[in-house]
Design a protein around this motif. Structure first.
Motif, PDB file in Angstrom:
ATOM      1  N   GLN A  37      34.209 -29.571  88.563  1.00 44.65           N
ATOM      2  CA  GLN A  37      35.390 -30.643  88.370  1.00 44.65           C
ATOM      3  C   GLN A  37      34.868 -32.049  88.038  1.00 44.65           C
ATOM      4  O   GLN A  37      35.390 -33.046  87.621  1.00 44.65           O
ATOM      5  CB  GLN A  37      36.521 -30.667  89.377  1.00 44.65           C
ATOM      6  CG  GLN A  37      37.077 -29.274  89.384  1.00 44.65           C
ATOM      7  CD  GLN A  37      37.641 -28.832  88.328  1.00 44.65           C
ATOM      8  OE1 GLN A  37      38.773 -29.318  87.922  1.00 44.65           O
ATOM      9  NE2 GLN A  37      37.160 -27.969  87.349  1.00 44.65           N
ATOM     10  N   ASN A  38      33.578 -32.088  88.289  1.00 44.99           N
ATOM     11  CA  ASN A  38      32.978 -33.601  88.194  1.00 44.99           C
ATOM     12  C   ASN A  38      31.669 -33.407  87.434  1.00 44.99           C
ATOM     13  O   ASN A  38      30.643 -33.844  87.817  1.00 44.99           O
ATOM     14  CB  ASN A  38      32.648 -34.205  89.650  1.00 44.99           C
ATOM     15  CG  ASN A  38      34.042 -34.447  90.332  1.00 44.99           C
ATOM     16  OD1 ASN A  38      34.930 -35.252  89.899  1.00 44.99           O
ATOM     17  ND2 ASN A  38      34.084 -33.835  91.666  1.00 44.99           N
ATOM     18  N   THR A  73      29.026 -41.629  92.030  1.00 45.01           N
ATOM     19  CA  THR A  73      28.646 -41.011  93.162  1.00 45.01           C
ATOM     20  C   THR A  73      29.787 -40.359  93.652  1.00 45.01           C
ATOM     21  O   THR A  73      30.674 -40.055  92.978  1.00 45.01           O
ATOM     22  CB  THR A  73      28.454 -42.415  94.336  1.00 45.01           C
ATOM     23  OG1 THR A  73      29.273 -43.267  94.225  1.00 45.01           O
ATOM     24  CG2 THR A  73      27.030 -43.050  93.941  1.00 45.01           C
ATOM     25  N   ALA A  74      29.671 -39.673  94.810  1.00 43.75           N
ATOM     26  CA  ALA A  74      30.806 -38.783  95.419  1.00 43.75           C
ATOM     27  C   ALA A  74      32.225 -39.567  95.247  1.00 43.75           C
ATOM     28  O   ALA A  74      33.284 -38.788  94.827  1.00 43.75           O
ATOM     29  CB  ALA A  74      30.568 -38.307  96.809  1.00 43.75           C
ATOM     30  N   ARG A  75      32.213 -40.819  95.666  1.00 42.22           N
ATOM     31  CA  ARG A  75      33.684 -41.494  95.708  1.00 42.22           C
ATOM     32  C   ARG A  75      33.687 -42.592  94.715  1.00 42.22           C
ATOM     33  O   ARG A  75      34.729 -42.699  94.075  1.00 42.22           O
ATOM     34  CB  ARG A  75      33.635 -41.918  97.075  1.00 42.22           C
ATOM     35  CG  ARG A  75      35.094 -43.107  97.251  1.00 42.22           C
ATOM     36  CD  ARG A  75      35.187 -43.142  98.541  1.00 42.22           C
ATOM     37  NE  ARG A  75      36.537 -43.910  98.922  1.00 42.22           N
ATOM     38  CZ  ARG A  75      36.943 -44.392 100.146  1.00 42.22           C
ATOM     39  NH1 ARG A  75      36.332 -43.860 101.233  1.00 42.22           N
ATOM     40  NH2 ARG A  75      38.088 -44.999 100.218  1.00 42.22           N
ATOM     41  N   TYR A  76      32.664 -43.149  94.337  1.00 48.64           N
ATOM     42  CA  TYR A  76      32.547 -44.456  93.518  1.00 48.64           C
ATOM     43  C   TYR A  76      31.964 -44.335  92.199  1.00 48.64           C
ATOM     44  O   TYR A  76      31.183 -43.546  92.147  1.00 48.64           O
ATOM     45  CB  TYR A  76      32.155 -45.491  94.188  1.00 48.64           C
ATOM     46  CG  TYR A  76      32.993 -46.025  95.356  1.00 48.64           C
ATOM     47  CD1 TYR A  76      33.924 -46.974  95.406  1.00 48.64           C
ATOM     48  CD2 TYR A  76      32.277 -45.577  96.636  1.00 48.64           C
ATOM     49  CE1 TYR A  76      34.598 -47.498  96.646  1.00 48.64           C
ATOM     50  CE2 TYR A  76      33.278 -46.004  98.024  1.00 48.64           C
ATOM     51  CZ  TYR A  76      34.145 -46.931  97.909  1.00 48.64           C
ATOM     52  OH  TYR A  76      34.648 -47.255  99.033  1.00 48.64           O
ATOM     53  N   THR A 131      33.455 -30.589  94.547  1.00 46.74           N
ATOM     54  CA  THR A 131      32.667 -31.287  95.280  1.00 46.74           C
ATOM     55  C   THR A 131      31.483 -32.107  94.613  1.00 46.74           C
ATOM     56  O   THR A 131      31.093 -33.215  94.675  1.00 46.74           O
ATOM     57  CB  THR A 131      32.302 -30.651  96.484  1.00 46.74           C
ATOM     58  OG1 THR A 131      33.196 -30.297  97.276  1.00 46.74           O
ATOM     59  CG2 THR A 131      31.166 -31.362  97.291  1.00 46.74           C
ATOM     60  N   HIS A 132      30.670 -31.026  94.059  1.00 48.91           N
ATOM     61  CA  HIS A 132      29.392 -31.392  93.329  1.00 48.91           C
ATOM     62  C   HIS A 132      29.276 -32.169  91.960  1.00 48.91           C
ATOM     63  O   HIS A 132      30.116 -31.838  91.244  1.00 48.91           O
ATOM     64  CB  HIS A 132      28.437 -30.090  93.369  1.00 48.91           C
ATOM     65  CG  HIS A 132      28.326 -29.592  94.665  1.00 48.91           C
ATOM     66  ND1 HIS A 132      28.842 -28.379  95.075  1.00 48.91           N
ATOM     67  CD2 HIS A 132      27.379 -29.767  95.455  1.00 48.91           C
ATOM     68  CE1 HIS A 132      28.561 -28.126  96.184  1.00 48.91           C
ATOM     69  NE2 HIS A 132      27.510 -29.108  96.679  1.00 48.91           N
ATOM     70  N   LEU A 133      28.515 -33.008  92.040  1.00 45.57           N
ATOM     71  CA  LEU A 133      28.299 -33.730  90.530  1.00 45.57           C
ATOM     72  C   LEU A 133      27.373 -32.980  89.715  1.00 45.57           C
ATOM     73  O   LEU A 133      26.041 -32.591  90.226  1.00 45.57           O
ATOM     74  CB  LEU A 133      27.616 -35.338  90.972  1.00 45.57           C
ATOM     75  CG  LEU A 133      28.452 -36.131  91.662  1.00 45.57           C
ATOM     76  CD1 LEU A 133      27.933 -37.343  92.189  1.00 45.57           C
ATOM     77  CD2 LEU A 133      29.932 -36.635  91.105  1.00 45.57           C
ATOM     78  N   VAL A 134      27.800 -32.983  88.543  1.00 45.91           N
ATOM     79  CA  VAL A 134      27.042 -32.508  87.479  1.00 45.91           C
ATOM     80  C   VAL A 134      26.553 -33.308  86.315  1.00 45.91           C
ATOM     81  O   VAL A 134      27.683 -34.100  85.821  1.00 45.91           O
ATOM     82  CB  VAL A 134      27.650 -31.021  86.980  1.00 45.91           C
ATOM     83  CG1 VAL A 134      26.752 -30.192  85.949  1.00 45.91           C
ATOM     84  CG2 VAL A 134      27.826 -30.156  88.336  1.00 45.91           C
TER      85      VAL A 134
END
Length: 447
Positions: free
Chosen positions: A44-45, A384-387, A320-323
């Motif tokens: 999703q990210n 990043t995960a949040r920003y 959760t994970h960034l790609v």
């Protein structure tokens, strides 16, 4: 799975992450892409490496960021000497094939083509066959899919033979046709008089204190001039644009359905890794933005769906994970049990698929060069995960900082708030480290 899988990469053009009904969009129906989401894992990210066709495709094929491939704007080919996907898989025992849009350098012809200076993919057909207008996916996609389907059918008849595994990239054009509809090619898609138009997004209005650089991009008349065609639109024009974009996405879904049926009927589906992604997203009216060439979430966030029966969990949304787009090549290599090329920026997503407790990437980078007449005018995004932090090279108010957890629509810029000074500094430093590590010519604005 005891043997190397076949690989099918399905690449759409200009498909934002939310342009799938399986991702919660009620204003379009994409049953075939939904089937992939339901039978595999959807990140999703996932973000593109650049929000424009050529640079993003250069990164997808090479695992390197655009400033390292030599492709920062549309037009050039990946610079000679870089190992790209077709060449790497060919050297590793795979049979690499390509059908559809490449958009890197001169148009490719049927047969083995040089990509990145080395013998790479074998093209199943000319990139733009004679007599077919190159602009519209509505014309090109069915033909490109014909060739990919024929290839898959042939592989099914040869399934008993001792053949090396194949890698097939099916690179389709839509929903890219939206670019031309915006510029008044309204024959591309009829809108019935009684059509139910989708609503405008909650983040439809531009930021009240928009960076000057973004304003410059709104007024481009060359190289991605679509924004200049929207200046006199009313809200119904924007809603009609959203309606057409949804229909164009459904058109490419139909072609993807043909590919998936052919793979299933070939008997090879159980041992074929499928990845569905896109080169970049689409503005979809967020901040009154159309098409690409900006760093809004809708433009940089893309589908990244992966399916391999018995090896990838089914019907899982990874929130959760960034790609990054640069992760495609090393991921394919990992599942193919071959070493990834040296010196790339990407990393395989296989470890976080197999062990979701792993942290994965701490951040991803997306690069923007939206002007042909001044290569110093650039933008950079670090997520990043949040920003999410965005920096532009020129103009007043060159920085943006968004808390995507509390403000996913990016409507409140935190970059100039004293209470977020520490978060801003952390993200500046992260981007500064990336600039040094990859010899990026981008110059951060003075804080």
């Amino acid at each position: 799975m005891t043997t190397q899988p076949n690989i099918l990469v399905i690449l759409t053009d200009q498909q934002t992450h939310s342009a799938l009904s399986a991702h919660g969009n009620p204003y379009l129906q994409t049953p075939h892409m939904d089937a992939l989401v339901q039978s595999g894992l959807s990140f999703q990210n996932a973000c593109c490496a650049s929000p424009v066709c050529g640079p993003s495709r250069g990164s997808l094929l090479s695992g390197r960021l655009p400033h390292r491939t030599g492709v920062e704007v549309n037009g050039p080919a990946v610079k000679p000497g870089l190992t790209t996907m077709g060449a790497h898989f060919r050297q590793s025992g795979y049979r690499p094939y390509y059908a559809g849009k490449l958009h890197l350098g001169p148009r490719c012809r049927k047969g083995i083509e040089q990509v990145g200076g080395r013998q790479g993919f074998e093209f199943l057909c000319d990139e733009y066959p004679e007599g077919i207008p190159p602009q519209l996916g509505s014309d090109t996609d069915p033909l490109w899919t014909d060739h990919a389907v024929e290839f898959l059918e042939k592989q099914g008849t040869q399934a008993g033979a001792a053949a090396d595994p194949f890698l097939l990239v099916a690179s389709l054009h839509n929903p890219h046709d939206i670019c031309y509809w915006v510029m008044e090619w309204h024959h591309i898609c009829d809108i019935p008089s009684d059509a139910e138009l989708p609503p405008l997004p909650a983040n439809f209005e531009p930021l009240t204190d928009e960076p000057e650089f973004v304003g410059l991009c709104r007024n481009r008349t060359e190289y991605g001039p679509e924004m200049s065609w929207t200046h006199n639109w009313d809200e119904n024009d924007w809603r009609r644009y959203l309606y057409v974009y949804n229909r164009l996405t459904e058109r490419v879904d139909e072609q993807i359905g043909r590919l998936l049926r052919a793979l299933e009927e070939s008997g090879l589906a159980e041992n074929t890794l499928i990845v569905l992604t896109s080169d970049h997203g689409e503005g979809v009216a967020a901040h009154k933005w159309v098409t690409k060439l900006m760093l809004w979430e809708e433009v940089v966030r893309v589908p990244f769906v992966i399916r391999l029966p018995g090896a990838v969990p089914e019907n899982k949304l990874d929130r959760t994970h960034l790609v990054s787009g640069v992760d495609l090549l090393p991921t394919l290599c990992d599942y193919a049990d071959i070493a990834a090329p040296e010196g790339i920026d990407g990393q395989s997503v296989r470890p976080v698929i197999e062990n979701p407790a792993l942290p994965g990437r701490s951040h991803v980078v997306t690069e923007l060069q939206p002007f042909l007449d001044d290569e110093t005018k650039k933008g950079r995004m670090i997520r990043t995960a949040r920003y999410k932090y965005i920096a532009f090279s020129h103009g007043q108010r060159p920085e943006l900082l968004f808390d995507l957890e509390n403000n996913p629509g990016e409507t409140e810029n935190l970059a100039y708030l004293a209470s977020y000074r520490e978060v801003l500094s952390e993200h500046r430093e992260l981007l500064s480290e990336e600039i040094k590590k990859t010899a990026d010519p981008f110059v951060l604005p003075v804080g």
